[in-house]
Design an enzyme around this catalytic site. Structure first.
Site, short mmCIF file in Angstrom:
data_model
loop_
_atom_site.label_atom_id
_atom_site.label_comp_id
_atom_site.label_asym_id
_atom_site.label_seq_id
_atom_site.Cartn_x
_atom_site.Cartn_y
_atom_site.Cartn_z
N TYR A 86 0.83 -1.20 0.00
CA TYR A 86 0.00 0.00 0.00
C TYR A 86 0.87 1.26 0.00
CZ TYR A 86 -3.77 3.17 1.55
OH TYR A 86 -4.68 4.20 1.67
N GLY A 140 3.10 1.45 -3.10
CA GLY A 140 2.23 1.62 -4.27
C GLY A 140 1.76 3.06 -4.38
N LYS A 141 1.36 3.62 -3.25
CA LYS A 141 0.89 5.01 -3.24
C LYS A 141 2.04 5.99 -3.49
CE LYS A 141 -3.59 4.81 -2.12
NZ LYS A 141 -4.66 5.44 -2.89
N GLN A 166 -0.42 4.51 20.87
CA GLN A 166 -0.18 5.05 19.53
C GLN A 166 -1.30 6.05 19.19
OE1 GLN A 166 -1.34 1.98 20.17
NE2 GLN A 166 -2.29 0.97 18.44
P1 NAD Z 1 -12.75 1.84 0.12
O1 NAD Z 1 -12.13 0.50 0.19
O2 NAD Z 1 -14.09 2.01 0.75
O3 NAD Z 1 -12.84 2.35 -1.38
C1 NAD Z 1 -11.96 1.97 -2.40
C2 NAD Z 1 -12.79 1.63 -3.62
O4 NAD Z 1 -11.91 1.27 -4.69
C3 NAD Z 1 -13.73 0.44 -3.40
O5 NAD Z 1 -15.03 0.76 -3.84
C4 NAD Z 1 -13.09 -0.67 -4.22
O6 NAD Z 1 -14.04 -1.63 -4.66
C5 NAD Z 1 -12.44 0.11 -5.34
N1 NAD Z 1 -11.33 -0.60 -5.98
C6 NAD Z 1 -10.30 -1.27 -5.39
N2 NAD Z 1 -9.47 -1.77 -6.31
C7 NAD Z 1 -9.98 -1.40 -7.52
C8 NAD Z 1 -9.58 -1.63 -8.87
N3 NAD Z 1 -8.47 -2.33 -9.16
N4 NAD Z 1 -10.36 -1.13 -9.88
C9 NAD Z 1 -11.48 -0.42 -9.59
N5 NAD Z 1 -11.91 -0.18 -8.34
C10 NAD Z 1 -11.16 -0.66 -7.31
O7 NAD Z 1 -11.72 2.88 0.77
P2 NAD Z 1 -11.85 4.44 1.03
O8 NAD Z 1 -11.61 4.66 2.47
O9 NAD Z 1 -13.07 4.98 0.41
O10 NAD Z 1 -10.56 4.97 0.25
C11 NAD Z 1 -10.63 5.61 -1.01
C12 NAD Z 1 -9.27 6.12 -1.40
O11 NAD Z 1 -8.77 7.03 -0.43
C13 NAD Z 1 -8.23 5.00 -1.53
O12 NAD Z 1 -7.40 5.29 -2.63
C14 NAD Z 1 -7.44 5.11 -0.25
O13 NAD Z 1 -6.13 4.66 -0.41
C15 NAD Z 1 -7.49 6.60 0.02
N6 NAD Z 1 -7.32 6.89 1.46
C16 NAD Z 1 -8.34 6.67 2.35
C17 NAD Z 1 -8.13 6.94 3.70
C18 NAD Z 1 -9.21 6.75 4.72
O14 NAD Z 1 -8.98 6.99 5.91
N7 NAD Z 1 -10.42 6.37 4.37
C19 NAD Z 1 -6.88 7.41 4.14
C20 NAD Z 1 -5.87 7.59 3.20
C21 NAD Z 1 -6.10 7.36 1.86
N1 UDP Z 2 -6.31 -0.57 16.00
C1 UDP Z 2 -6.69 -1.07 17.24
N2 UDP Z 2 -7.76 -1.93 17.29
C2 UDP Z 2 -8.48 -2.27 16.20
C3 UDP Z 2 -8.09 -1.75 14.94
C4 UDP Z 2 -6.99 -0.91 14.88
O1 UDP Z 2 -6.07 -0.77 18.27
O2 UDP Z 2 -9.45 -3.04 16.36
C5 UDP Z 2 -5.18 0.37 15.93
C6 UDP Z 2 -4.10 0.02 14.90
O3 UDP Z 2 -3.14 -0.85 15.45
C7 UDP Z 2 -3.54 1.39 14.59
C8 UDP Z 2 -4.73 2.34 14.75
O4 UDP Z 2 -5.68 1.63 15.53
O5 UDP Z 2 -2.56 1.75 15.55
C9 UDP Z 2 -5.36 2.73 13.41
O6 UDP Z 2 -5.59 1.56 12.67
P1 UDP Z 2 -6.34 1.56 11.27
O7 UDP Z 2 -6.25 0.18 10.75
O8 UDP Z 2 -7.69 2.15 11.43
O9 UDP Z 2 -5.54 2.57 10.35
P2 UDP Z 2 -3.99 2.87 10.07
O10 UDP Z 2 -3.13 1.99 10.94
O11 UDP Z 2 -3.81 2.58 8.63
O12 UDP Z 2 -3.86 4.29 10.42
#
Ligand code: NAD
Ligand code: UDP
Ligand code: UDP
Length: 325
Positions: free
Chosen positions: A149, A152-153, A213
């Site tokens: 992830y 990739g990003k 954390q």
């Molecule tokens: P999500 O999983 O709900 O949405 C992602 C969507 O992308 C889904 O509908 C999934 O089916 C679709 N998808 C996955 N792979 C695909 C592919 N190969 N082709 C077409 N569609 C595909 O997640 P989200 O929280 O809505 O996240 C949306 C975007 O924002 C993502 O790119 C994620 O990395 C980014 N993002 C989200 C958060 C967050 O906290 N929600 C934080 C940082 C970045």
């Molecule tokens: N986490 C937790 N309990 C849970 C799920 C997540 O303590 O049931 C913690 C996880 O270890 C991390 C933080 O919450 O420190 C945020 O996790 P999340 O998966 O939501 O997002 P990210 O780690 O990608 O910020």
């Protein structure tokens, strides 16, 4: 023949959590919206309420394959976002970020369309600089379980800036910090959805590690405001730009807040901390404030209340009533 002069906007990942809110907002702004999704983590139910809208269209498609459509603007959100989901098929996760970016950039190049990339605070990894400004290059393990992830990003960001420099594309890169709200996947393992579901069901709340954390949680409506402000900004504004809520909470504090807001009798239990779990995360949003005039408005408790109400409805609306009795 097209009947309207409204802007045609492509949202990849449009049936996901953030994507569905974005589609809704763009329709409200008068745009034509094409939602492209392969439904890996998203679902049709997230956009079911939009299906009858005359300016809304959905298309099942995987962005790792080329896409030929005609639009004016692109929001590239396709990618699983929760650790549980993106680690399920890590090779596909990297392909989605990298090949997906190449295809969407190729599309934007052909169409001369503006394109926004949903990047992430994960590009900072387990950060040594706190809070994280955009100028920080990050501390990412390139071979760990989160790398599919994070890297990739990061590579997608590289591609965006190379298409910008090499082909003059108008790009917008937003680094999203943890965002929550209604329509989060209830079983995606993210901390907000886990804690709320556990609290509503009266199950133990699983704190990974000692819960010291930290994370910063942004309510989805605030994030979407940030997306639109960035997309509408002058061409010279490429980002990367942090969008998130600088309020910083320990995971233990989040658990206690969720218990208080749900009136749950759940107890806290500890589970092992996942590998490479960042110890702290908080956005420096000075650039968003200055360049976009954006800042978040919804405090954590208010956003959590709305999210709890959504999950309670999913569970049949009984948990909150039972807790109040
Ligand atoms: P999500 O999983 O709900 O949405 C992602 C969507 O992308 C889904 O509908 C999934 O089916 C679709 N998808 C996955 N792979 C695909 C592919 N190969 N082709 C077409 N569609 C595909 O997640 P989200 O929280 O809505 O996240 C949306 C975007 O924002 C993502 O790119 C994620 O990395 C980014 N993002 C989200 C958060 C967050 O906290 N929600 C934080 C940082 C970045
Ligand atoms: N986490 C937790 N309990 C849970 C799920 C997540 O303590 O049931 C913690 C996880 O270890 C991390 C933080 O919450 O420190 C945020 O996790 P999340 O998966 O939501 O997002 P990210 O780690 O990608 O910020
Ligand atoms: N592409 C696409 N839709 C388009 C134009 C291009 O999906 O409308 C894809 C195509 O598969 C291509 C990629 O985007 O491989 C990158 O396009 P670019 O024009 O940058 O490179 P090239 O066509 O030379 O590979």
């Amino acid at each position: 023949m097209r009947q309207t002069a409204s802007k045609r906007v492509l949202v990849t990942g449009g049936a996901g959590f953030l994507g569905s809110h974005l589609c809704e907002r763009l329709l409200a702004e008068g745009c034509e919206v094409l939602c492209v999704d392969n439904y890996f983590t998203g679902s049709r139910s997230n956009v079911a309420h939009l299906l009858d809208h005359p300016r809304f269209e959905t298309m099942r498609h995987d962005v790792t394959f080329p896409l030929y459509v005609e639009v004016d603007e692109i929001y590239n959100l396709a990618c699983p976002a929760s650790p549980v989901h993106y680690q399920h098929d890590p090779v596909q996760t990297t392909k989605t970020s990298v090949l997906g970016a190449i295809n969407m950039l190729g599309l934007a190049k052909r169409l001369k369309a503006r394109i926004l990339q949903a990047s992430t605070s994960e590009v900072y990894g387990d950060p040594f600089v706190h809070p994280q400004p955009e100028g920080y290059w990050g501390h990412v393990n390139p071979i760990g379980p989160r790398a599919c992830y994070d890297e990739g990003k990061r590579c997608a960001e590289t591609l965006f800036f190379d298409y910008h420099r090499q082909h003059g594309l108008e790009i917008k890169v937003v680094r999203i910090f943890n965002t929550y709200g209604p329509r989060m996947h209830p079983n995606d393992g993210r901390v907000v959805s886990n804690f709320i579901m556990q609290a509503l069901r009266g199950e133990p709340i699983t704190i990974y590690g000692d819960g010291s954390q930290t994370r910063s949680f942004c309510y989805v409506d605030d994030l979407i405001d940030g997306f639109l402000a960035l997309m509408a900004s002058p061409a010279a504004v490429t980002g990367p730009i942090n969008i998130g809520n600088p309020g910083e909470f320990t995971i233990r504090e989040l658990a206690e807040t969720v218990i208080a807001l749900t009136g749950s009798r759940s107890r806290l239990v500890h589970r092992p901390l996942p590998r490479d779990d960042p110890k702290q995360r908080r956005p420096d949003i000075a650039a968003a404030r200055e360049v976009l005039g954006w800042q978040p408005k919804v405090p954590l408790e208010q956003g959590l209340k709305r999210t709890i109400a959504h999950f309670d409805t999913l569970l049949g609306g009984r948990a909150l009533r039972a807790a109040a009795e």
